[in-house]
Design a protein around this motif. Structure first.
Motif, PDB file in Angstrom:
ATOM      1  N   GLU A  78      -5.012   5.709  13.769  1.00  0.00           N
ATOM      2  CA  GLU A  78      -4.266   6.901  13.387  1.00  0.00           C
ATOM      3  C   GLU A  78      -2.900   6.520  12.826  1.00  0.00           C
ATOM      4  OE1 GLU A  78      -3.823  10.898  12.740  1.00  0.00           O
ATOM      5  OE2 GLU A  78      -5.593   9.890  13.549  1.00  0.00           O
ATOM      6  N   GLY A  79      -2.567   7.061  11.659  1.00  0.00           N
ATOM      7  CA  GLY A  79      -1.262   6.812  11.061  1.00  0.00           C
ATOM      8  C   GLY A  79      -1.138   5.494  10.340  1.00  0.00           C
ATOM      9  N   ILE A  80      -2.270   4.770  10.169  1.00  0.00           N
ATOM     10  CA  ILE A  80      -2.235   3.464   9.502  1.00  0.00           C
ATOM     11  C   ILE A  80      -3.083   3.511   8.233  1.00  0.00           C
ATOM     12  CG2 ILE A  80      -2.859   1.028   9.671  1.00  0.00           C
ATOM     13  CD1 ILE A  80      -0.487   1.758  11.379  1.00  0.00           C
ATOM     14  N   ALA A  81      -2.527   3.065   7.128  1.00  0.00           N
ATOM     15  CA  ALA A  81      -3.262   2.957   5.861  1.00  0.00           C
ATOM     16  C   ALA A  81      -2.661   1.797   5.079  1.00  0.00           C
ATOM     17  CB  ALA A  81      -3.186   4.251   5.062  1.00  0.00           C
ATOM     18  N   ILE A  82      -3.166   0.595   5.357  1.00  0.00           N
ATOM     19  CA  ILE A  82      -2.626  -0.617   4.749  1.00  0.00           C
ATOM     20  C   ILE A  82      -3.509  -1.055   3.585  1.00  0.00           C
ATOM     21  CG2 ILE A  82      -2.011  -3.034   5.118  1.00  0.00           C
ATOM     22  CD1 ILE A  82      -1.633  -2.367   8.084  1.00  0.00           C
ATOM     23  N   MET A  83      -2.904  -1.295   2.441  1.00  0.00           N
ATOM     24  CA  MET A  83      -3.622  -1.839   1.286  1.00  0.00           C
ATOM     25  C   MET A  83      -2.623  -2.609   0.420  1.00  0.00           C
ATOM     26  SD  MET A  83      -5.790   0.058  -1.753  1.00  0.00           S
ATOM     27  CE  MET A  83      -7.099   0.601  -0.659  1.00  0.00           C
ATOM     28  N   PRO A  84      -2.937  -3.857   0.069  1.00  0.00           N
ATOM     29  CA  PRO A  84      -2.023  -4.617  -0.801  1.00  0.00           C
ATOM     30  C   PRO A  84      -1.827  -3.919  -2.133  1.00  0.00           C
ATOM     31  CG  PRO A  84      -3.711  -6.046   0.139  1.00  0.00           C
ATOM     32  CD  PRO A  84      -4.121  -4.641   0.442  1.00  0.00           C
ATOM     33  N   ASP A  85      -0.697  -4.191  -2.779  1.00  0.00           N
ATOM     34  CA  ASP A  85      -0.436  -3.562  -4.069  1.00  0.00           C
ATOM     35  C   ASP A  85      -1.201  -4.225  -5.206  1.00  0.00           C
ATOM     36  OD1 ASP A  85       0.916  -5.914  -4.249  1.00  0.00           O
ATOM     37  OD2 ASP A  85       2.885  -5.068  -4.677  1.00  0.00           O
TER      38      ASP A  85
END
Length: 204
Positions: A78-85
Motif C-alpha cells: 500500500e502506498g508504494i509504486a516504484i519504477m525506474p525512469d
C-alpha cells in the motif's frame, strides 16, 4: 496484494530489485528459525554462466535479451509504486556493439516484477518472449540449479547482479532476516581492505 516472497509458496530463480535503477549488489538471507514444518530450500543459479551458455546455444536469444530494454516495477505494498525512469535489458554486457564476445556484467530477471512492455512493437515483444522462454528453460535445467537447505543460524550472502535465487515451498513458521548491500559500497570496502589508499588512488 501479497508479495509472493512473503508467502510460503515456491519462488523461481530471480534477481531482486529489478525495479530499482541501481539494484542491490550483495544480498543476505539469515534464517533465524523454522518450526512446525519443513521445506524452504534455497535455490541459487549462476546467471553469468547461464547467459554465456545461452549466447553459445541461442545467440539471437542472447542478443534480444541484451538489446531489448524493459521496465520493472514494485507496487505490491500500500502506498508504494516504484519504477525506474528508464528501462534496462535482462542481460547487460560491457559493450553492446560487441555482444558476441563482451563480458556479462549484470543480470536483471524477475518475472513477477516486470512492468507492461509499452513502447515496444508487437514484433519486438514476440522476440522478447521467445528469448525469455529459452532463458527460463536454461535456468531450470538441473545443471544450472544449486540447492541448499539453510539451518537456523545460517546466513547466505551472494552477488545479486550475478546470482539468481529462489526457494522451494515450505510449511510451518519460518523467520528469515534479509539485508542488501550496495555494489559500490561493497567494492569500496573490498578495495580498502586489500590495498593502501595510495594504491587505490594511483589506479584511478
Amino acid at each position: 496484494m501479497t508479495i509472493r516472497a512473503y508467502t510460503q509458496l515456491a519462488l523461481g530463480a530471480h534477481n531482486d530489485n529489478t525495479y530499482f535503477t541501481d539494484p542491490a549488489g550483495l544480498q543476505t538471507f539469515h534464517l533465524l528459525s523454522h518450526i512446525n514444518g519443513g521445506g524452504g530450500a534455497s535455490l541459487l543459479v549462476d546467471g553469468f554462466r547461464a547467459a554465456n551458455i545461452l549466447r553459445e546455444e541461442s545467440p539471437e536469444a542472447f542478443r534480444t535479451l541484451c538489446h531489448t530494454k524493459i521496465r520493472g516495477h514494485s507496487s505490491g505494498n500500500e502506498g508504494i509504486a516504484i519504477m525506474p525512469d528508464r528501462a534496462f535489458p535482462v542481460i547487460t554486457v560491457e559493450s553492446d556493439a560487441d555482444w558476441r564476445r563482451s563480458e556479462v556484467t549484470q543480470i536483471r530477471w524477475n518475472n513477477d516484477d516486470r512492468a507492461a512492455m509499452t513502447g515496444l512493437d508487437s514484433s519486438a515483444i514476440a522476440d522478447f518472449y521467445a528469448a525469455a522462454r529459452k532463458w527460463v528453460e536454461l535456468l531450470r535445467q538441473p545443471h544450472s540449479e544449486y540447492w541448499v537447505q539453510l539451518k537456523p543460524g545460517t546466513a547466505l550472502t551472494f552477488d545479486n547482479w550475478r546470482v539468481l535465487h529462489g526457494r522451494s515451498a515450505f510449511t510451518g513458521e519460518r523467520e528469515m532476516c534479509g539485508a542488501y548491500t550496495n555494489m559500490d559500497d561493497f567494492t569500496s570496502r573490498w578495495k580498502t581492505l586489500h590495498f593502501s589508499k595510495e594504491d587505490i588512488l594511483n589506479a584511478v
